[in-house]
Design a protein around this motif. Structure first.
Motif, short mmCIF file in Angstrom:
data_model
loop_
_atom_site.label_atom_id
_atom_site.label_comp_id
_atom_site.label_asym_id
_atom_site.label_seq_id
_atom_site.Cartn_x
_atom_site.Cartn_y
_atom_site.Cartn_z
N VAL A 42 -2.65 8.06 -11.90
CA VAL A 42 -1.40 8.76 -12.00
C VAL A 42 -1.08 8.68 -13.62
N THR A 43 -1.07 9.93 -14.00
CA THR A 43 -0.61 10.19 -15.35
C THR A 43 -0.13 11.51 -15.80
N CYS A 44 0.40 11.79 -16.88
CA CYS A 44 1.20 12.95 -17.03
C CYS A 44 0.32 14.14 -17.02
N ALA A 45 0.89 15.37 -16.96
CA ALA A 45 0.49 16.59 -16.97
C ALA A 45 -0.03 17.09 -18.31
N ASP A 46 0.29 16.30 -19.35
CA ASP A 46 0.15 16.86 -20.67
C ASP A 46 -1.33 17.18 -20.89
N SER A 47 -1.49 18.10 -21.70
CA SER A 47 -2.83 18.73 -21.68
C SER A 47 -3.78 18.01 -22.45
N ARG A 48 -3.19 16.87 -23.28
CA ARG A 48 -4.07 16.05 -24.06
C ARG A 48 -4.58 14.86 -23.49
N ILE A 49 -4.19 14.72 -22.26
CA ILE A 49 -4.74 13.64 -21.48
C ILE A 49 -5.89 13.74 -20.64
N GLU A 50 -7.10 12.95 -20.68
CA GLU A 50 -8.33 13.21 -20.09
C GLU A 50 -8.70 12.20 -19.35
N PRO A 51 -8.06 11.70 -18.33
CA PRO A 51 -8.58 10.64 -17.26
C PRO A 51 -9.81 10.05 -17.40
N GLU A 52 -10.82 11.27 -16.86
CA GLU A 52 -12.20 10.86 -16.99
C GLU A 52 -12.84 10.63 -18.15
N LEU A 53 -12.42 10.85 -19.27
CA LEU A 53 -13.06 10.56 -20.54
C LEU A 53 -12.37 9.30 -20.99
N ILE A 98 -4.35 1.42 -8.19
CA ILE A 98 -3.68 2.38 -8.55
C ILE A 98 -3.37 2.22 -10.15
N VAL A 99 -3.58 3.28 -11.19
CA VAL A 99 -3.09 3.06 -12.34
C VAL A 99 -2.12 4.10 -12.64
N VAL A 100 -1.09 3.63 -13.29
CA VAL A 100 0.04 4.51 -13.81
C VAL A 100 0.23 4.67 -15.18
N CYS A 101 -0.31 5.63 -15.76
CA CYS A 101 -0.67 5.85 -17.27
C CYS A 101 0.26 6.64 -18.16
N GLY A 102 1.31 6.19 -18.91
CA GLY A 102 1.96 6.83 -19.62
C GLY A 102 1.26 7.03 -21.03
N HIS A 103 1.71 7.71 -21.99
CA HIS A 103 1.19 7.85 -23.10
C HIS A 103 2.14 8.24 -24.22
N MET A 177 -0.63 -3.72 -0.35
CA MET A 177 -0.48 -4.87 -1.28
C MET A 177 -0.34 -5.98 -0.35
N ALA A 178 0.29 -5.93 0.80
CA ALA A 178 0.58 -7.27 1.47
C ALA A 178 -0.85 -7.81 2.04
N ARG A 179 -1.51 -6.94 2.40
CA ARG A 179 -2.81 -7.22 2.94
C ARG A 179 -3.93 -7.76 1.88
N GLY A 180 -3.53 -7.63 0.67
CA GLY A 180 -4.36 -7.89 -0.48
C GLY A 180 -5.50 -6.88 -0.64
N GLU A 181 -5.15 -5.59 -0.20
CA GLU A 181 -6.43 -4.50 -0.38
C GLU A 181 -5.93 -3.75 -1.44
N LEU A 182 -4.80 -3.72 -2.29
CA LEU A 182 -4.47 -2.83 -3.35
C LEU A 182 -3.73 -3.66 -4.54
N SER A 183 -4.13 -3.04 -5.64
CA SER A 183 -3.50 -3.68 -6.84
C SER A 183 -3.15 -2.58 -7.91
N ILE A 184 -2.02 -3.04 -8.75
CA ILE A 184 -1.70 -1.93 -9.49
C ILE A 184 -1.61 -2.22 -10.81
N SER A 185 -1.74 -1.42 -11.95
CA SER A 185 -1.58 -1.69 -13.33
C SER A 185 -1.04 -0.60 -14.03
N GLY A 186 -0.16 -0.92 -15.04
CA GLY A 186 0.37 0.15 -16.08
C GLY A 186 -0.23 0.39 -17.25
N TRP A 187 -0.53 1.52 -17.64
CA TRP A 187 -1.45 1.82 -18.91
C TRP A 187 -0.39 2.56 -20.00
N ILE A 188 -0.61 2.35 -21.10
CA ILE A 188 -0.11 3.22 -22.12
C ILE A 188 -1.41 3.64 -22.91
#
Length: 216
Positions: A42-53, A98-103, A177-188
């Motif tokens: 999950v990241t911003c629509a900002d055109s300068r962000i390239e998740p795969e790169l 799941i990644v939540v990525c700000g910039h 998450m309760a089943r231990g099947e999912l983790s989350i991290s926050g990125w900048i």
């Protein structure tokens, strides 16, 4: 406008003639089996962000969700495309992370700091309410004489942490998450330096990703 279209078409030609032939086997493999991405990014629509790169990922490895300010409304607040993507990624694709990525230099964060900027954009103004609590927290932590860039940096971090809280209100996420099947991290992600800082395991501190893995 036609010049823009021609530029995009030229890019397609370069992809077809240069990029695709070199990676043909990768693309053929990607369509030969159902997608099984390693993460919802999950990241911003900002055109300068390239998740795969940024993550050095290829076709089929990331399931991406992009919107203004990398926001995830709390479940039931704004049921729609964002909620559907989250639910599908977790329930159907079974992503384990799941990644939540700000910039840096995020226009959404600038709009929070100067709300008059969205006065003529009612849809954007309404969307920005999903980050209102992050603004409140950042103000409460502000120091006397703090520079605007330091305030913006903290606001960006608080927004990522807030969206993670929102994410956890979604039933599919809470269950996994309760089943231990999912983790989350926050990125900048810092656009200018290319540096990525990550908050893991619910922590509030964003730690830089170093060139070499750090022993734990």
């Amino acid at each position: 406008m036609q010049d823009v279209l021609e530029q995009l078409k030229a890019g397609v030609r370069r992809f077809s003639n240069e990029v695709y032939p070199e990676r043909r086997e990768t693309y053929l493999k990607a369509v030969s089996v159902p997608q099984r991405p390693m993460a919802l990014f999950v990241t911003c629509a900002d055109s300068r962000i390239e998740p795969e790169l940024i993550t050095n990922c290829g076709p089929g490895e990331l399931f991406a969700l992009r919107n203004i300010g990398n926001m995830i409304p709390a479940y039931g607040e704004m049921l729609g495309g964002v909620s559907a993507v989250v639910e599908y990624a977790v329930s159907a694709l079974k992503v384990p992370h799941i990644v939540v990525c700000g910039h840096s230099q995020c226009g959404a964060m600038a709009a929070l700091m100067q709300p008059e900027a969205t006065a003529e954009m009612p849809a954007v103004k309404n969307w920005m309410t999903n980050a209102a609590a992050a603004m409140s927290v950042t103000r409460s932590l502000a120091k006397a004489g703090e520079q605007p860039e330091d305030f913006a940096r903290r606001l960006t971090e608080e927004n990522v942490l807030l969206q993670i809280q929102h994410l956890k209100t979604h039933p599919s996420v809470a269950g996994a998450m309760a089943r231990g099947e999912l983790s989350i991290s926050g990125w900048i992600y810092d656009i200018g330096s290319g540096q990525v800082r990550i908050s893991e395991d619910g922590g509030r501190v964003f730690v830089p990703v170093t060139a070499e893995p750090v022993a734990r």
